[in-house]
Design an enzyme around this catalytic site. Structure first.
Site, PDB file in Angstrom:
ATOM      1  N   HIS A 148       2.919  39.376 -10.499  1.00  0.00           N
ATOM      2  CA  HIS A 148       3.327  39.845 -11.879  1.00  0.00           C
ATOM      3  C   HIS A 148       3.542  38.727 -13.014  1.00  0.00           C
ATOM      4  CE1 HIS A 148       4.351  43.930  -9.933  1.00  0.00           C
ATOM      5  NE2 HIS A 148       3.111  43.867 -10.113  1.00  0.00           N
ATOM      6  N   GLU A 182       3.072  21.838  -9.514  1.00  0.00           N
ATOM      7  CA  GLU A 182       2.107  21.944 -10.611  1.00  0.00           C
ATOM      8  C   GLU A 182       2.420  20.959 -11.700  1.00  0.00           C
ATOM      9  OE1 GLU A 182       4.527  24.262  -9.926  1.00  0.00           O
ATOM     10  OE2 GLU A 182       5.535  24.908 -11.670  1.00  0.00           O
ATOM     11  N   GLU A 216      11.402  29.713  -8.164  1.00  0.00           N
ATOM     12  CA  GLU A 216      11.136  28.477  -8.457  1.00  0.00           C
ATOM     13  C   GLU A 216      12.397  27.732  -9.254  1.00  0.00           C
ATOM     14  OE1 GLU A 216       7.284  26.559 -10.644  1.00  0.00           O
ATOM     15  OE2 GLU A 216       8.402  28.207 -11.805  1.00  0.00           O
TER      16      GLU A 216
END
Lengths: 687, 687
Positions: free
Chosen positions: B377, B481, B475
């Site tokens: 989501h 990333e 996170e």
């Protein structure tokens, strides 16, 4: 294949015809690499660890009086390599068996124009550091030479945090260590200990200082350090005859402070033992007529409060005999102390006792009680006077069965009087070649008379105890006595957490721990010992010395037989020594195994901050039950408010046990681990 | 008897009629003491350790809209104490059994003039830190209240070195930690970790953040920190109805960095589990359609390079099934991603897949292969839009057998759009009460549908996983990333040596480790992963998360089955966890024991500096033989030049073994210790 450090690649990029390809030599484990190159005729070296610079490109060479400088116009004419891997045994020490494992690169340089000029460099790379030295071969015009400067540089890779004491100061090595960035240093002594921003620990020092000047370090721009040899009064740094072999310049490196303290690199770079018989060299604990003079309740000089009387000496001998101490030191026994004794360098007589001290009787009484007198030679830095009496003085002691002599060099002012052949007076530094020669002369004379030495106000230790094992211990830092009269409040609680990673990296130190009466309101109202009682005990394990004093007065020990027990038990000669954890200036925990039993000992100390530290006892023998005899700070312990709050308890432990150390502010903990006996087992089982 | 800290004595010296005697409460081990006093009507607290100040006298209280401030005119009208000592079990976590042992002091304050004004303070003192909170009882005029300011201060005893990230920033918590003196901070997030000059490690954070604003810390003069609650857009910090119970304000303290990481204080200050059945909550490893979008080779939005296709999902499911991964994440599966998706907060539909993604079929195929889809989501911070679909979205996933949902809140700009009842638009901070309420609402909705959550761009963790164990991971820091597209060169080698002592002190982190292809010259020529391959493996042990991703592409794993083996073996649920040694920002070594076997795992990582570290294996079971499966950097390993130099070997070890870790620059080591089997014993003996 070895990585070439960045600066060398840059060097190569700017390559000239005169630039030889770099020579590299790497440690057995592959982590440390020394790179050597001749850059436009000038020798340079650098050191990397894991391919990262520790020492950037750094100068090498000499300025010689009346000869072309030995730092240029060179080319490499020979190179040889070898691996050294040998294990040797210390007759006494912090560790019995020592492995010397390194790779050596030997480089011969020859003058580019004239083949007459020659210089040899020898690098030895260990897993825990690097040593290198120069050899100046005999060559025309250099048979007798005066070194005006040694050009060795250490181009540090960063502005590291350093723990240092200043060089060229009146109190010699006796200063509190300062912790500052390298960029805030000027001229400092070695060992110089540093911590890098990313957590490496470095130490620059020297090994095998023989007939040469002591090396201090002068900071050049930024964080480049340069060898600064302590000069003679005429400016010459070193007088020598070729062939000359210099001391080793050393760089130790470790991932933890303990890695530095556990390194044996300095010893490994010294020559093997020169003595055939070392059976008479016996580490020992001692007491003596000493602290009362520092408290001012007795005097070194003659008079109503003279400490060194036959009666007082016998009182100490009785105490020593009754509590298992091997030696009794008596200071102030010999003629020369009266008046302002630090000016009496020419007056001390090392064979004539004061009238109230019967030397022969004291030695006889000592022998009768199984104790030995520890001789004392305070020179007040009167070198000529001492050297003139050296043989006679040692011969006297030898005849009387004295096996250990404590020497002292408290001179008036910071320099030492030297009278040359022509009768001219010169003033020499304490750490130059003149004194290095003197200290060595005394070591060799003592050896001839089977005398062990404990040198106060010494030249720094560079590991010569390996070659001359009668050179047992030294002072060479602020010891216990500063707590008695230091006008500056004495040694702060962090002092002894710094010493193991600075002064003691050079070698053993006679700190004289063990003060039980921490306050002396009558004698020295303004002073005190800035520790807890438990910390005084822990110092016997933390501060290694083969001669370890119980420095307090017999009456103060008799008042605390429970605490004295640990000092009686703790050995002074070890099979293994290891740092378990440490932060320089904050805390440290050592464990050591007795050389002559299966006992282990632990000493842990902290600064003003209380600590909870965990110690897995993985050093103990598997499957064996031990009794831990624990001497620790009590729950309310605090050096400021409750220094005498001491808990003593025994508990069963094994290798699987984790001990929780609770160190009070300014406190410590001392533990003896002894194999459990039959008598232990039953009561222990009941617990 | 407890020592009263110096500042309190000073306080007493200046005593006024209004000053009550200090109340103190001390930790079970006697080292930590909280002192509370009412100074001229104002409540104050302080914290000492071993009698030395950690927190000097510090303010307490509130400013309430339209009411007299709750920080003055108080007197103590009741005090109660108790000891809490209980052991509880985490259904999953870094440690199975957790002991909660503390002493509690509860203080009731009443208005000096009017008995109507009341405020309660509760202090809990553990051996490893302190927690305290406020209770505002229901009282006239305060049934519904608006807190304009919380006045809690932390008057640090020194200008400590701090590791911090700035508050009120567009990237939320996603910044590299800076290490500076406290005096160089402005407004920072918690956990705030600090190191004192004499080697103590402190962390200020909060526990059990429920219907309240997140607390940031604002520096006042010098090194005094003040609670700075993230406000609503109208300036109100907290809207509440009395009685109100605030989150716990926490101070953790340890002698080592590991002491902070091993502390369970935050969990101990949270409420027990609210769920009756937790059998459906199962930590797991997962792979997924994710990294290819960060590399830019696939898109979240629809189109030719759409990552979330049925075919691609099945490809990942095949890989997961073949290699024992329990989950497959598919991002970009649902309508709403097209265009500048971070602006699509009102457009995302959480029940409608893109046409090329057959959600039902993917879930069926996953189930058929023993794998579960991990739902996704992404809200783009469209809170109203998400909340409107919450029930339906979770119900859909529940019906399809999806047990885990990863949520995301990457909003455009730094603030979040809120539309009030009157349709007025407001912009709220990410970490204020509005979002705290939202995140909790999602957790509770998810629990009703037996859904586990992995929240990205979350509110910081304050330990509510104890109460809501379906709140698995988050996170909330710079993850993997940033190595793919971080314009700033990605995460430097020291980043992951800082996270365990900052971000992860709050709770588990979904860092998404395990990148094997460290360079991507085609996809992202300007970027790379700044580690060795061995370090990527070690991160699975170092960075705790009950949901641990293998973040790279299946083809990159298939190319290195030898290294992939470790990721397949390493568990995500632990019985014990412990830090063996660490320097924040330099290196750290964790060991953890598998919750469901006798295996132990070790992860050790370093920054740009190579290290040699020694690890006594004293955590292993006595008398048992283990096989150590070692994944380490090769001799030439270096993240810059040889990141793929990986050595894999097996060696027999026991509790008596000391492992020598050799970490390359930017490297690491991962080890599995498994009890030796019959098959092992014979070949091992032959070695």
């Amino acid at each position: 294949m070895r990585r070439i450090p960045g600066w060398l690649l840059l060097g190569l990029a700017a390559m000239t015809a005169a630039l030889a390809a770099p020579l590299t030599v790497t440690s057995p484990d592959g982590t440390l690499t020394v790179s050597f190159m001749v850059d436009d005729g000038s020798p340079r070296y650098g050191v990397t660890r894991f391919g990262r610079d520790l020492i950037g490109p750094s100068a090498l060479g000499f300025v010689i009086h009346g000869a072309p400088p030995l730092d240029r116009d060179f080319r490499v004419t020979a190179e040889s390599r070898r691996t050294i891997d040998e294990t040797w045994v210390q007759p006494w020490g912090e560790q019995a068996e020592i492995r010397c494992h390194c790779r050596e690169l030997r480089i011969e340089l020859t003058g580019a124009e004239t083949a007459a000029r020659r210089l040899t460099l020898v690098f030895r790379v260990f897993d825990d550091g690097v040593g290198f030295r120069y050899e100046i071969p005999a060559q025309p015009g250099l048979d007798s030479l005066a070194i005006m400067d040694e050009l060795t540089e250490f181009a540090l890779a960063g502005d590291h945090r350093a723990w240092w004491i200043p060089a060229y100061q009146p109190e010699r090595y006796e200063y509190l260590y300062r912790a500052t960035p390298v960029s805030e240093m000027d001229r400092v002594h070695t060992p110089l200990t540093m911590e890098t921003a990313d957590g490496l620990f470095l130490c620059i020092h020297e090994a095998a200082l023989t007939d040469y000047a002591g090396m201090t370090l002068a900071r050049r721009a930024g964080h480049i350090l340069k060898a600064d040899l302590v000069p003679w009064s005429d400016g010459v740094r070193v007088r020598a005859t070729a062939p000359l072999v210099t001391p080793w310049r050393t760089l130790q490196v470790a991932d933890t402070p303990g890695g530095l303290a556990d390194s044996r690199l300095i010893l490994n770079l010294n020559e093997p033992c020169r003595l055939d018989d070392v059976s008479w060299i016996t580490p020992a604990k001692y007491v003596g007529v000493w602290w009362e003079m520092h408290l001012g309740t007795a005097t070194w000089g003659s008079g109503p409060r003279h400490g060194a009387t036959t009666a007082n000496a016998k009182r100490y001998i009785d105490f020593a005999a009754g509590h298992g101490f091997g030696g009794v030191l008596v200071e102030g026994w010999n003629v020369g102390w009266d008046g302002e004794w630090t000016r009496n360098g020419d007056l001390f007589c090392f064979t004539r006792p004061y009238d109230d001290f019967d030397l022969e009787e004291v030695c006889r009484y000592a022998a009768e009680n199984g104790v030995r007198l520890i001789g004392h030679h305070e020179t007040a830095a009167g070198i000529a006077n001492y050297e003139a009496q050296l043989e006679e003085a040692f011969a006297l002691y030898e005849r009387l069965g004295v096996r250990t002599v404590k020497t002292g060099y408290v001179g008036y002012g910071q320099q030492i009087r030297r009278v040359d052949e022509a009768g001219r007076v010169h003033h020499e530094w304490h750490h130059g070649q003149f004194m290095v020669r003197h200290y060595r002369k005394v070591v060799e004379a003592a050896a001839r008379h089977r005398i062990m030495l404990d040198v106060h106000e010494p030249i720094k230790d560079t590991g010569i105890r390996r070659t001359w094992p009668n050179m047992l211990s030294r002072e060479g830092a602020r010891g216990q006595e500063y707590n008695a009269w230091g006008g500056d409040g004495g040694n702060p609680p962090d002092h002894t957490t710094i010493l193991p990673f600075t002064r003691l990296l050079a070698g053993p130190m006679d700190f004289t721990p063990g003060i039980f009466d921490l306050h002396f309101p009558e004698a020295r109202p303004g002073n005190r010992v800035n520790t807890t009682l438990a910390k005084q005990l822990a110092l016997y394990v933390v501060l290694y010395s083969p001669l370890q004093m119980a420095a307090d007065l017999p009456e103060n020990y008799r008042a605390r037989p429970d605490a004295l027990r640990f000092i009686q038990d703790v050995p002074v000669d070890w099979r293994h020594s290891r740092v378990l954890h440490a932060r320089i200036g904050d805390y440290v925990t050592f464990v050591r195994q007795d050389r002559h039993s299966d006992d282990w000992y632990l000493g842990s100390i902290t600064d003003d901050q209380g600590r909870i530290l965990e110690v897995p006892l993985d050093f103990l023998e598997p499957g064996r039950l031990y009794v831990a005899e624990i001497y620790r700070d009590g729950p309310a312990g605090d050096w400021r408010t409750k220094p005498y709050d001491l808990e003593i308890l025994a508990q069963p432990v094994t290798r699987e046990t984790t001990l929780h150390l609770r160190l009070a502010p300014g406190g410590g903990q001392a533990v003896r681990f002894r194999p459990a006996t039959e008598e232990d087992i039953h009561p222990l089982k009941e617990k």
